[in-house]
Design a protein around this motif. Sequence first.
Motif, PDB file in Angstrom:
ATOM      1  N   LEU A 282       0.832  -1.201   0.000  1.00 60.81           N
ATOM      2  CA  LEU A 282       0.000   0.000   0.000  1.00 60.81           C
ATOM      3  C   LEU A 282       0.870   1.257   0.000  1.00 60.81           C
ATOM      4  N   ALA A 283       1.976   1.224   0.733  1.00 58.55           N
ATOM      5  CA  ALA A 283       2.886   2.364   0.738  1.00 58.55           C
ATOM      6  C   ALA A 283       3.742   2.387  -0.523  1.00 58.55           C
ATOM      7  N   ALA A 284       4.166   1.200  -0.968  1.00 59.85           N
ATOM      8  CA  ALA A 284       5.052   1.121  -2.129  1.00 59.85           C
ATOM      9  C   ALA A 284       4.368   1.574  -3.411  1.00 59.85           C
ATOM     10  N   HIS A 285       3.068   1.267  -3.555  1.00 61.59           N
ATOM     11  CA  HIS A 285       2.360   1.554  -4.796  1.00 61.59           C
ATOM     12  C   HIS A 285       1.290   2.630  -4.661  1.00 61.59           C
ATOM     13  N   GLY A 286       1.203   3.244  -3.476  1.00 60.10           N
ATOM     14  CA  GLY A 286       0.178   4.260  -3.269  1.00 60.10           C
ATOM     15  C   GLY A 286       0.322   5.437  -4.222  1.00 60.10           C
ATOM     16  N   SER A 287       1.551   5.911  -4.394  1.00 60.26           N
ATOM     17  CA  SER A 287       1.769   7.047  -5.300  1.00 60.26           C
ATOM     18  C   SER A 287       1.494   6.659  -6.744  1.00 60.26           C
ATOM     19  N   LEU A 288       1.780   5.406  -7.085  1.00 56.98           N
ATOM     20  CA  LEU A 288       1.521   4.941  -8.451  1.00 56.98           C
ATOM     21  C   LEU A 288       0.030   5.010  -8.759  1.00 56.98           C
ATOM     22  N   LEU A 289      -0.802   4.582  -7.801  1.00 57.69           N
ATOM     23  CA  LEU A 289      -2.248   4.604  -8.033  1.00 57.69           C
ATOM     24  C   LEU A 289      -2.797   6.022  -8.045  1.00 57.69           C
ATOM     25  N   ALA A 290      -2.051   6.955  -7.486  1.00 59.64           N
ATOM     26  CA  ALA A 290      -2.487   8.346  -7.502  1.00 59.64           C
ATOM     27  C   ALA A 290      -1.992   9.087  -8.740  1.00 59.64           C
TER      28      ALA A 290
END
Length: 379
Positions: A282-290
Amino acid sequence: MLDESLLDAPEALADADRRGLLRGAAEAGARVRTAARHAAEAGINDLKPDGRPRAVLIAGPGAAANCVADLLGTLAGATSPVIRLVPTGVAPAAGALRWELPGWAGSVDLLLIATPDGTEPGLSLLAEQAYRRGCTVVAVAPADTPIAETVQGAAHGLFVRMATAPNEQEEADQQLAASAPGILWALLIPLLVLLDGTGLLTAPPDALEKVADRLDHIAERCGPAVATYSNPAKTLAVELTDKLPVVWTEGTSAGPVGRRFAAALAELAGRPALAAELPEALAAHGSLLASRLAAGADPDDFFRDRVSEAPALHARVVLLRDRPTGGLTAAPAARELALGHDTAISELEPEDGAELETLAELIATTDFAAVYMALTAGT
């Protein structure tokens, strides 16, 4: 682009499957039984180890050996470290790869060699180096290959012939990609039998038979004759059309499955994918999903030329779980994060069973999905 018309046309899929990928996926259960028989014939079941090895070292080329090391390390847990020896070389060709033992490796350590090829000079040199250090060497590879000759007959060596599916020639099998279904089981099962005997993990004969049965069951559910609407592998392949798969896993055993799925998508289907374990995903890919990869960030242009212009690439989360629904889980947070960014989720959770059975179901389902994506994309 994925040609969905192929998915419900078994004969067309068979014509497109020039590498025998579907057959490999369908015959995974048979491969498990053959591999277990080859392990018994090699004498693994009769070994009487003096104790657990200090460390287990694994060497071999490609994605299959990498996944074997990943799975064994996960299943063994903290009982003994399982370390993959990463090859070096100027090219991935068999003759160019080289492996080296760590400086501390010695007589209390175990070296496992897993290769679907067997012609790598570097693996033969590694085995000879291990003998000089006093290490025990166990190799799984095709018969009548250089590594087989190096290991067979050695005082501290044991060779297990790599299993092939019924009516399959080993020479043809060696031409398959390292992520091809079937190769993993042919290399993994003898090593599971070996490490079961040393007490590093639990994989008795009845458990391996249940793994084979589960693989047969998934082959029936995910086979080419089963329509897309009731076929979880075909459904996943359709859902990932023109998407960037973001594979999130939950549960210890699901981690290697997610990494294998990402590797198979790249090698078989030519598709990029990301994999990470919850809750850190969730932390590793959170920015990617945003970012612009979120489906809601860049909606499809109504005026786009759908013949000559490719659609914008958007992420889709694939959640692989091997943890009971009632246990401690990060799945709700994962769904909230993804849906909060208008990113769809595909979820796979195995039926109840022992760890090896649920692991086999997740691997088999994602293997079928990767194969369908490869065949329908023309790769």
